[in-house]
Design a protein around this motif. Structure first.
Motif, PDB file in Angstrom:
ATOM      1  N   LYS A 150      26.964  24.570  42.917  1.00 49.05           N
ATOM      2  CA  LYS A 150      25.984  23.494  42.748  1.00 49.05           C
ATOM      3  C   LYS A 150      25.227  23.248  44.051  1.00 49.05           C
ATOM      4  CE  LYS A 150      28.084  21.058  38.879  1.00 49.05           C
ATOM      5  NZ  LYS A 150      27.101  21.263  37.802  1.00 49.05           N
ATOM      6  N   HIS A 151      23.943  23.048  43.904  1.00 54.71           N
ATOM      7  CA  HIS A 151      23.048  22.733  45.017  1.00 54.71           C
ATOM      8  C   HIS A 151      22.647  21.272  44.814  1.00 54.71           C
ATOM      9  CE1 HIS A 151      19.876  23.165  47.981  1.00 54.71           C
ATOM     10  NE2 HIS A 151      18.914  22.963  47.094  1.00 54.71           N
ATOM     11  N   ILE A 163      18.216  29.521  37.615  1.00 57.11           N
ATOM     12  CA  ILE A 163      18.761  28.158  37.537  1.00 57.11           C
ATOM     13  C   ILE A 163      19.470  27.974  36.192  1.00 57.11           C
ATOM     14  CG2 ILE A 163      18.224  25.693  37.555  1.00 57.11           C
ATOM     15  CD1 ILE A 163      15.668  26.447  39.179  1.00 57.11           C
ATOM     16  N   PHE A 194      24.007  26.969  39.598  1.00 54.17           N
ATOM     17  CA  PHE A 194      23.761  28.413  39.565  1.00 54.17           C
ATOM     18  C   PHE A 194      25.057  29.127  39.198  1.00 54.17           C
ATOM     19  CE2 PHE A 194      20.790  26.428  42.385  1.00 54.17           C
ATOM     20  CZ  PHE A 194      19.581  27.039  42.095  1.00 54.17           C
ATOM     21  N   LEU A 229      21.830  31.353  43.734  1.00 48.00           N
ATOM     22  CA  LEU A 229      21.352  30.235  44.553  1.00 48.00           C
ATOM     23  C   LEU A 229      20.466  30.752  45.689  1.00 48.00           C
ATOM     24  CD1 LEU A 229      21.183  27.392  45.758  1.00 48.00           C
ATOM     25  CD2 LEU A 229      23.526  27.657  46.600  1.00 48.00           C
ATOM     26  N   TYR A 238      17.081  31.608  44.436  1.00 47.73           N
ATOM     27  CA  TYR A 238      16.285  30.385  44.255  1.00 47.73           C
ATOM     28  C   TYR A 238      15.723  29.896  45.588  1.00 47.73           C
ATOM     29  CZ  TYR A 238      15.475  25.357  43.738  1.00 47.73           C
ATOM     30  OH  TYR A 238      14.940  24.089  43.795  1.00 47.73           O
ATOM     31  N   ASP A 278      25.848  22.485  49.356  1.00 44.35           N
ATOM     32  CA  ASP A 278      26.093  23.439  48.271  1.00 44.35           C
ATOM     33  C   ASP A 278      27.594  23.531  48.089  1.00 44.35           C
ATOM     34  OD1 ASP A 278      23.384  24.005  48.272  1.00 44.35           O
ATOM     35  OD2 ASP A 278      23.598  25.731  49.609  1.00 44.35           O
TER      36      ASP A 278
END
Lengths: 105, 105
Positions: free
Chosen positions: A5-6, A35, A62, A68, A71, A95
């Motif tokens: 996760k971002h 995503i 992601f 990630l 992205y 992250d």
């Protein structure tokens, strides 16, 4: 491989039209197919000490660290980042690979 | 009614055994049935400026603001909060109702 996760927290400058930035982010999410999911929301706890002034949370998921990275490097994200940074008073980003714990509801 | 997320970022004191706190949190999640989902992870971005020193993220999802309030007031949570606060250098918490955006993968 688990999800990563971002997480981005932001406080916008006075006068910024947050809806426009959100639309830009939504366009980004639609465009960049690595995503896995996108969620966001506005803080309702409004605890000055605990929230440290951050008013919005953005959470992108992601399937892998590679996705990630794809992205982050994506030209549309780089371009969006300029507008985003111009609009914020402060930002926090971390992250984290998700360590899921099964919960039987 | 949509989901609401309770996000907590933490930086633990030196010498704290994070695994023990996580086990306590896991017990809490198992015990309190209003928690819809629980995810956590350790920051891997490790950007001092962007991450502001926070090393762990905890994300609890509830089906409603009422369920979140039930969790916050739950005696086991109140008790756990004491151990958690004793173990941290800093903490950040915000609650945000999720505004989901459908993404076709």
């Amino acid at each position: 491989m688990g999800d990563i996760k971002h997480l981005v927290l932001a406080k916008f400058k006075d006068g910024v039209v947050v809806e426009e930035l959100l639309q830009g982010l939504q366009n980004l999410v639609s465009e960049i197919d690595v995503i896995k999911s996108f969620e966001w929301g506005e803080d309702v706890l409004k605890d000055e000490r605990l929230g440290q002034g951050f008013t919005h949370a953005f959470l992108l998921t992601f399937g892998s660290a590679e996705d990630l990275a794809t992205y982050i490097k994506h030209p549309s994200h780089v371009e969006y980042g300029k507008a985003f940074r111009a609009a914020i008073d402060k930002v926090l980003a971390i992250d984290f690979p998700v360590v899921p714990k099964g919960i039987s509801a």
